[in-house]
Design a protein around this motif. Sequence first.
Motif, PDB file in Angstrom:
ATOM      1  N   TRP A  35      51.830 102.095 -14.003  1.00 55.48           N
ATOM      2  CA  TRP A  35      52.973 102.654 -13.294  1.00 55.48           C
ATOM      3  C   TRP A  35      54.204 101.763 -13.428  1.00 55.48           C
ATOM      4  CZ3 TRP A  35      54.419 107.163 -11.851  1.00 55.48           C
ATOM      5  CH2 TRP A  35      55.507 107.315 -10.978  1.00 55.48           C
ATOM      6  N   THR A 218      48.442 113.472  -5.049  1.00 57.19           N
ATOM      7  CA  THR A 218      49.688 113.841  -4.371  1.00 57.19           C
ATOM      8  C   THR A 218      50.747 112.750  -4.514  1.00 57.19           C
ATOM      9  OG1 THR A 218      49.139 112.836  -2.226  1.00 57.19           O
ATOM     10  CG2 THR A 218      48.330 115.078  -2.637  1.00 57.19           C
ATOM     11  N   GLN A 219      51.977 113.140  -4.357  1.00 57.95           N
ATOM     12  CA  GLN A 219      53.089 112.209  -4.384  1.00 57.95           C
ATOM     13  C   GLN A 219      52.975 111.176  -3.265  1.00 57.95           C
ATOM     14  OE1 GLN A 219      55.627 112.123  -6.598  1.00 57.95           O
ATOM     15  NE2 GLN A 219      56.743 110.446  -5.619  1.00 57.95           N
ATOM     16  N   LEU A 222      50.504 108.496  -4.212  1.00 61.32           N
ATOM     17  CA  LEU A 222      51.122 107.626  -5.214  1.00 61.32           C
ATOM     18  C   LEU A 222      52.084 106.643  -4.564  1.00 61.32           C
ATOM     19  CD1 LEU A 222      51.979 106.740  -8.079  1.00 61.32           C
ATOM     20  CD2 LEU A 222      53.532 108.710  -8.117  1.00 61.32           C
ATOM     21  N   GLU A 223      52.962 107.135  -3.724  1.00 61.90           N
ATOM     22  CA  GLU A 223      53.954 106.276  -3.080  1.00 61.90           C
ATOM     23  C   GLU A 223      53.300 105.211  -2.211  1.00 61.90           C
ATOM     24  OE1 GLU A 223      56.450 109.031  -1.039  1.00 61.90           O
ATOM     25  OE2 GLU A 223      57.581 109.593  -2.852  1.00 61.90           O
ATOM     26  N   TYR A 237      47.230 114.017 -10.438  1.00 63.16           N
ATOM     27  CA  TYR A 237      48.683 113.984 -10.253  1.00 63.16           C
ATOM     28  C   TYR A 237      49.380 113.724 -11.593  1.00 63.16           C
ATOM     29  CZ  TYR A 237      53.330 112.592  -8.699  1.00 63.16           C
ATOM     30  OH  TYR A 237      54.689 112.499  -8.540  1.00 63.16           O
ATOM     31  N   ASN A 250      52.336 113.600 -16.512  1.00 65.06           N
ATOM     32  CA  ASN A 250      53.452 113.741 -15.594  1.00 65.06           C
ATOM     33  C   ASN A 250      53.772 112.378 -14.979  1.00 65.06           C
ATOM     34  OD1 ASN A 250      55.299 114.628 -13.565  1.00 65.06           O
ATOM     35  ND2 ASN A 250      53.601 114.754 -12.111  1.00 65.06           N
TER      36      ASN A 250
END
Length: 251
Positions: A35, A218-219, A222-223, A237, A250
């Motif tokens: 990431w 899900t976002q 991830l966050e 995701y 993505n």
Amino acid sequence: MTIPASIRQQTCKDCLSGKDLGFEITMAFQPIIDWKKKEICGYEALVRGTEGQGAGWVFDRINHENRYYFDQACRVKAIETAARLGVDSQLHINFLPNAVYSPETCIRATIEAADLYGFDLTKLVFEVTELEEIVSKSHLQRIFSSYAARGFQTAIDDYGAGFTSHSWLVELRPHILKLDRGMITDLDQSAQMQQEIKKVMQQCELQGTRVLAEGIETQAELETLVRLGVRFMQGYYFAKPGFESLPQVNF
């Protein structure tokens, strides 16, 4: 672990020859994400039936008689398919430690396959899943040590879902620790699980083990992982596994 000599000889001879298991296997590939760099750093090879049947369908057909060959056949098929698809990053291959009677002997087909298909051996990562009950911790330690001595990386998969504990993490000292999706699902809503992941990450930092979170969907998950300092990730995701293909990611 004692395996009859007849099985050992047959297994080693047949690993590259395509001995009939009674069914055929192939591979799907799921990207692993760095990431921080926003790039693919590897792929996990996931066993499938040739018509797209899932891993459960495959493992329902594995027994004591074919387990040793199946473990080797998966390695060969993963390397063969990855080379054909042009994978030039790390390749994560799952293995069955209870099927490895001798690390030094059972790695031969892997090395031969890499040489045959032109795949860089230094990019192989061997994952052991927590979901398989390990008969002998010392046997697994021997496998990890033998593989590390040959330049391979090792990983514990599904950490938090199976047999291992903090002591296993410390004693096995894998290169990579993969957090089970059970620790990731709705992580943003669980302060307790966030604290648990922090503890795991602290130990991994002390011993030089990289943490990889899998099962991200899900976002918000991830966050939360980014906030906790997790760098390497895998999950729907980003991309679902590509059947005999490398899926688009993505970011």
